[in-house]
Design an enzyme around this catalytic site. Structure first.
Site, PDB file in Angstrom:
ATOM      1  N   LYS A 127       0.901  -1.458   0.012  1.00  0.00           N
ATOM      2  CA  LYS A 127       0.446  -0.165   0.014  1.00  0.00           C
ATOM      3  C   LYS A 127       0.686   1.485  -0.334  1.00  0.00           C
ATOM      4  CE  LYS A 127      -4.234  -1.839   1.984  1.00  0.00           C
ATOM      5  NZ  LYS A 127      -4.769  -1.844   3.145  1.00  0.00           N
ATOM      6  N   LYS A 165      -8.703 -11.551  -7.012  1.00  0.00           N
ATOM      7  CA  LYS A 165      -9.245 -11.627  -5.649  1.00  0.00           C
ATOM      8  C   LYS A 165     -10.550 -10.751  -6.321  1.00  0.00           C
ATOM      9  CE  LYS A 165      -9.519 -11.614  -1.311  1.00  0.00           C
ATOM     10  NZ  LYS A 165      -9.309 -10.978  -0.207  1.00  0.00           N
ATOM     11  N   LYS A 210     -13.075  -4.391  -4.008  1.00  0.00           N
ATOM     12  CA  LYS A 210     -14.169  -3.527  -4.345  1.00  0.00           C
ATOM     13  C   LYS A 210     -12.712  -1.783  -5.260  1.00  0.00           C
ATOM     14  CE  LYS A 210     -12.272  -0.509   0.346  1.00  0.00           C
ATOM     15  NZ  LYS A 210     -10.956  -0.993   0.553  1.00  0.00           N
TER      16      LYS A 210
END
Ligand code: TRP
Length: 337
Positions: free
Chosen positions: A116, A199, A202
């Site tokens: 991230k 996967k 969102k």
């Protein structure tokens, strides 16, 4: 709630408003099942959500929507404890103590942080994101959970939790239960409908790849019907060669409470179209009442607030006791001294 039951605890972020099918089948469904066999604590982790910039009103709304969906999915406040993380101040308090027990290098090795922070750049990455796994450890250790049902992507955070529990216990005496990870089997990995190699998440590349539970059911059914599959025609589970069909079979088996093997048999000699049409109907039948139940909770804030207040009270009773012991062990002045 039987006291001899093992305890589980888990949390879900309130970041995106609607849960998606991957959240439900990969986690929440398991939570619902475990309330029958465990002393279960489930929370909406709004403190964790703050590691991403949030509009205040949106965060508040999303926390309520998340809680409403947990209840609509079948969590029963009589059978488990459902609460909002920020309602229990002990989480942040224990996190500080654990921060002081965590090596800088150790935290730097967390792959989710590395991924991230590389994506965001150092200046937009907060210290909160850096210590996110330590807060998660506090969530878990406060309740002395025996097991933590999580997705595979949380395995490393769970490992850190175990290390911190053992370190604390070695330094200050037996205090924490060292929890086991419980990686949700089979349905742990629901993939994107348009790109079955990734996967469902969102941050999907296209909205067509993700089924949000609160979306208009007919539009979700359509997404199932236009899911990407291979050019073969045989309906068979094969993650490597047929990731799209395998994903649809997994979703179907979970929602219809059957097995992939039974579905393979049922669809023998039939085409992908038949499978997709039927699954679209199964999804429609599941998601429509789910959405209605969620809306009922949201339309009745008095009831929702009181469920969450009771949940927080039950959670705090446990958390406060653990924190008091920790404060005593680490050497803070308490009323006793
Ligand atoms: N980090 C978890 C996730 O992103 C959410 C979480 C926060 C959690 N605290 C937790 C999960 C405690 C299990 C237990 O999925």
């Amino acid at each position: 709630m039987a006291l001899d039951r093992p305890r589980v605890l888990s949390g879900i972020q309130p970041t995106s408003g609607s849960f998606h099918l991957g959240n439900y089948l990969g986690a929440v469904r398991q939570w619902v099942a475990q309330q029958e066999t465990h002393d279960a604590f489930y929370m909406v982790v709004d403190l964790h959500a703050l590691t991403v910039v949030q509009d205040a009103e949106a965060l508040r709304a999303n926390a309520r929507i998340a809680a409403a969906q947990l209840l609509a999915a079948g969590l029963d406040p009589e059978r488990c404890t459902v609460f909002i993380q920020s309602h229990v101040p002990e989480h942040a308090q224990l996190a500080w103590v654990l921060n002081c027990l965590t090596g800088f290098g150790e935290a730097s090795r967390m792959t989710q942080f590395k991924d991230k922070s590389v994506k965001q750049g150092a200046d937009r990455t907060t210290v909160g994101l850096f210590t996110y796994p330590v807060l998660m450890a506090a969530d878990i250790l406060l309740y002395r959970s025996d097991a933590v049902p999580v997705g595979g992507d949380q395995r490393q955070h769970l490992e850190l939790t175990r290390v911190l529990a053992e370190r604390f216990n070695a330094r200050y005496g037996e205090t924490f239960t060292v929890p086991d990870a419980f990686i949700v089997p089979e349905t742990a990995r629901i993939t994107d409908l348009q790109d079955p190699s990734v996967k469902m998440s969102k941050s999907a590349s296209t909205p067509k790849g993700i089924v949000n539970l609160l979306d208009e059911p007919r539009s979700s059914a359509k997404k199932i019907r236009s899911a990407v599959t291979d050019t073969d025609t045989v309906i068979r589970y094969d993650e490597e060669k047929k990731p799209g069909i395998s994903n649809l079979l997994t979703i179907y088996a979970s929602l219809a409470d059957t097995t992939v093997a039974e579905l393979e048999q049922r669809y023998e000699g039939k085409g992908y179209g038949a499978l997709k049409t039927d699954l679209a109907d199964v999804l429609l039948d599941w998601v429509t009442p789910f959405r209605d139940r969620t809306r009922e909770y949201l339309d009745d804030p008095g009831t929702l607030n009181s469920i969450l207040a009771q949940g927080a009270e039950k959670a705090r009773a446990v958390a406060a006791e653990t924190l008091a012991l920790v404060y005593e062990r680490v050497g803070f002045l308490t009323a006793k001294h």
